[in-house]
Design an enzyme around this catalytic site. Structure first.
Site, short mmCIF file in Angstrom:
data_model
loop_
_atom_site.label_atom_id
_atom_site.label_comp_id
_atom_site.label_asym_id
_atom_site.label_seq_id
_atom_site.Cartn_x
_atom_site.Cartn_y
_atom_site.Cartn_z
CE LYS A 278 -10.96 24.35 10.56
NZ LYS A 278 -11.02 24.94 11.91
NE ARG A 352 -16.07 34.36 13.43
CZ ARG A 352 -15.49 34.27 14.62
NH1 ARG A 352 -15.16 35.35 15.30
NH2 ARG A 352 -15.28 33.09 15.16
N1 BES Z 1 -15.75 25.30 11.40
C1 BES Z 1 -14.92 25.83 12.41
C2 BES Z 1 -15.46 25.55 13.81
C3 BES Z 1 -15.34 24.15 14.30
C4 BES Z 1 -14.12 23.64 14.71
C5 BES Z 1 -16.46 23.38 14.42
C6 BES Z 1 -14.04 22.36 15.19
C7 BES Z 1 -16.38 22.10 14.92
C8 BES Z 1 -15.17 21.59 15.31
C9 BES Z 1 -14.80 27.34 12.26
O1 BES Z 1 -14.80 27.80 10.96
C10 BES Z 1 -13.50 27.72 12.87
O2 BES Z 1 -12.50 27.32 12.35
N2 BES Z 1 -13.55 28.48 13.94
C11 BES Z 1 -12.38 28.89 14.62
C12 BES Z 1 -12.54 30.34 14.99
C13 BES Z 1 -11.29 30.97 15.50
C14 BES Z 1 -10.27 31.08 14.39
C15 BES Z 1 -11.64 32.33 16.05
C16 BES Z 1 -12.23 28.02 15.86
O3 BES Z 1 -13.23 27.70 16.50
O4 BES Z 1 -11.10 27.66 16.16
MN MN Z 2 -12.86 27.78 10.10
#
Ligand code: BES
Ligand code: MN
Ligand code: ZN
Length: 497
Positions: A278, A352
């Site tokens: 990230k 997931r």
């Molecule tokens: N934990 C995150 C989702 C998230 C991001 C929650 C920001 C709250 C604030 C999750 O694990 C994630 O990173 N999801 C990705 C999925 C994508 C790679 C398909 C996302 O939402 O960007």
């Molecule tokens: Mn994630």
């Protein structure tokens, strides 16, 4: 904080702070009118002179009110009587409690639960007044050295009822206190940093809960997960030095023959994204990526405290998502516990991956229903903002139960479609499915992924990415969706009013 009910003439109550609702004009609530009369028109004068206007959410603390036993009156505006809504009433409760908290009062009496609202029973209104007060009085300051800023002196709050509280009403106060305790646990776990709240820490918290409430507790270690074939979950854990845990907590309040409701909470104690790292901005907030886990533990705390006649199993798959030397690579293919293979195209879509194995495990509990709770997608925050939790499922009655539980507690969820049309987006050229579905409809494709593991039972998914914590200067866990989930279970147990 301790919560109780109280009856008696409000002007004669000995308390540090007496909370009174005040309408902008016209007839005042009974308690307010009684105090006004005993105080020789004190409140009417404040309104007339413009020291207080009764506008919704405004407050005024009156010290040493003449003719009144209470040390302080805390007046809170209710606006126009004809326009008072459930939400306005809740905001008045919050404003009043925050005004009390800004004083040194150690006890208070709240009269707002007797301000009648159409859509709220007497029991529901005291329960919610307790929850609102508990929410306002929450502090997370264990890492601040003395003096603690913003410390709370308030120790007890009584809800004034016009006649002696019925059993339903005094039970509701106790239930409110249990919901507060559940939310506080959820918030504490959420707010704890990733270096402290590790998978091992969560497992220990589960053991503590089990001990306190006499629950069955099973903690699976990595070796046991390998044996069960949870290679999707384990793929996420590979980059971390912290051992993953798989927590199963069982509360048996219902009949032996009754199928359990199963709650599954995402327990990523820190989400760096893994190799699909990230960006740095706001990455600290990914300590909240275990808020699903925290909320199902908090709900269990509330339900066990209330001794609800229901069988409930809570499952928490928990690990960190770190980019280590042995971390999963984009493109890696794993076999989930269900036997279905997954091409992990993005290691940041890890929620997931841990949930799917937990959802497969849930099958063996022969559940009446399974609800998973997860900070799953940023896309959910884009779609619904920080107001509504995302709601999807394979069973309309279950989805409707959750939606109405959210509405009743103002912990609202909103449904997104889980149509087949979206399933194609998860196609992989190499495995049964990919773990991402492309740019659009991210919350839906994430739920589509989960739906492939939940065919054996009624299932719903709550995406709390936007609602589990608040950003900015008041950053902190909200305790959501503990009110929604508790209400859902109370209704299932036949205890909702
Ligand atoms: N934990 C995150 C989702 C998230 C991001 C929650 C920001 C709250 C604030 C999750 O694990 C994630 O990173 N999801 C990705 C999925 C994508 C790679 C398909 C996302 O939402 O960007
Ligand atoms: Mn994630
Ligand atoms: Zn995540």
């Amino acid at each position: 904080m301790k919560f109780s009910t109280k009856t008696g003439a409000p002007q004669s109550l000995s308390t540090d702070a007496l909370i009174l609702g005040v309408f902008e004009r016209g007839a005042q609530p009974t308690a307010t009118a009684a105090v006004d009369t005993a105080g020789k028109g004190l409140i009417g004068r404040l309104l007339k002179q413009g020291d207080f206007n009764g506008k919704a959410g405004s407050t005024l603390v009156v010290r040493h009110p003449e003719g009144i036993k209470a040390a302080r009156l805390v007046l809170v505006g209710l606006g126009n009587a004809a326009e008072l809504t459930h939400k306005g009433w809740a905001q008045a409760n919050r404003a009043a409690i925050n005004a009390v908290l800004s004083t040194t009062a150690t006890d208070a009496v709240n009269t707002l639960s007797s301000v009648a609202l159409n859509d709220l029973s007497a029991a529901a209104s005291v329960r919610q007044a307790v929850v609102l007060a508990g929410e306002c009085a929450y502090r997370f300051n264990s890492f601040k050295t003395t003096p603690k800023p913003d410390a709370v002196t308030l120790k007890s709050l009584a809800l004034l009822t016009e006649t002696k509280a019925t059993k339903a009403v005094s039970d509701a106060v106790a239930q409110g206190a249990d919901i507060v305790a559940g939310m506080n646990l959820t918030r504490d776990l959420g707010n704890l940093p990733g270096n402290i709240c590790t998978p091992t820490y969560l497992a220990n918290e589960a053991k503590k809960l089990a001990k306190t409430f006499g629950l069955k507790c099973l903690i699976l270690e990595k070796a046991a997960m390998e044996k069960l074939g949870m290679h999707s979950l384990l793929a996420v854990a590979k980059g971390s030095h912290q051992p993953p845990k798989f927590i199963v907590l069982e509360y048996n309040g219902g009949k032996k023959t009754e199928k359990p409701v199963v709650l599954v909470g995402k327990g990523i104690t820190f989400d760096t994204g893994g190799i699909s790292l990230k960006p740095a901005a706001e990455m600290d907030e990914m300590k909240y990526d275990m808020c699903g886990a925290a909320s199902v533990l908090g709900t269990l705390r509330a339900v066990a405290g209330m001794k609800l006649p229901i069988n409930l199993v809570v499952i928490v798959p928990t690990t960190e998502n770190m980019p280590g030397g042995s971390a999963t690579r984009p493109g890696d293919i794993v076999t989930s516990m269900s036997g279905q293979t997954i091409e992990i195209l993005n290691t940041d879509a890890e929620g997931r991956l841990i949930l799917c194995d937990a959802l497969t495990y849930a099958e063996r509990l022969k559940p009446a229903a399974v609800v998973d709770v997860a900070t799953l997608t940023g896309a959910c925050v884009v779609a619904l903002g920080q107001v509504a939790t995302g709601l999807l499922g394979n069973n309309d009655p279950l989805v409707n139960e959750l939606r109405s539980a959210g509405t009743a507690t103002m912990d609202r969820a909103w449904e997104l479609p889980l149509w087949d049309d979206y399933q194609d987006l998860l196609k992989s050229p190499f495995a049964d499915m990919a773990n991402i579905g492309g740019r659009w409809g991210g919350t839906i494709t994430a739920a589509c992924f989960l739906s492939r593991f939940t065919k054996a039972y009624p299932w719903a998914h709550l995406d709390i990415a936007g609602t589990a914590w608040i950003q900015g200067k008041d950053k902190g866990a909200t305790g959501r969706p503990v009110p929604l989930l508790t209400r859902f279970l109370m209704a299932r147990a036949g205890k909702a009013d």
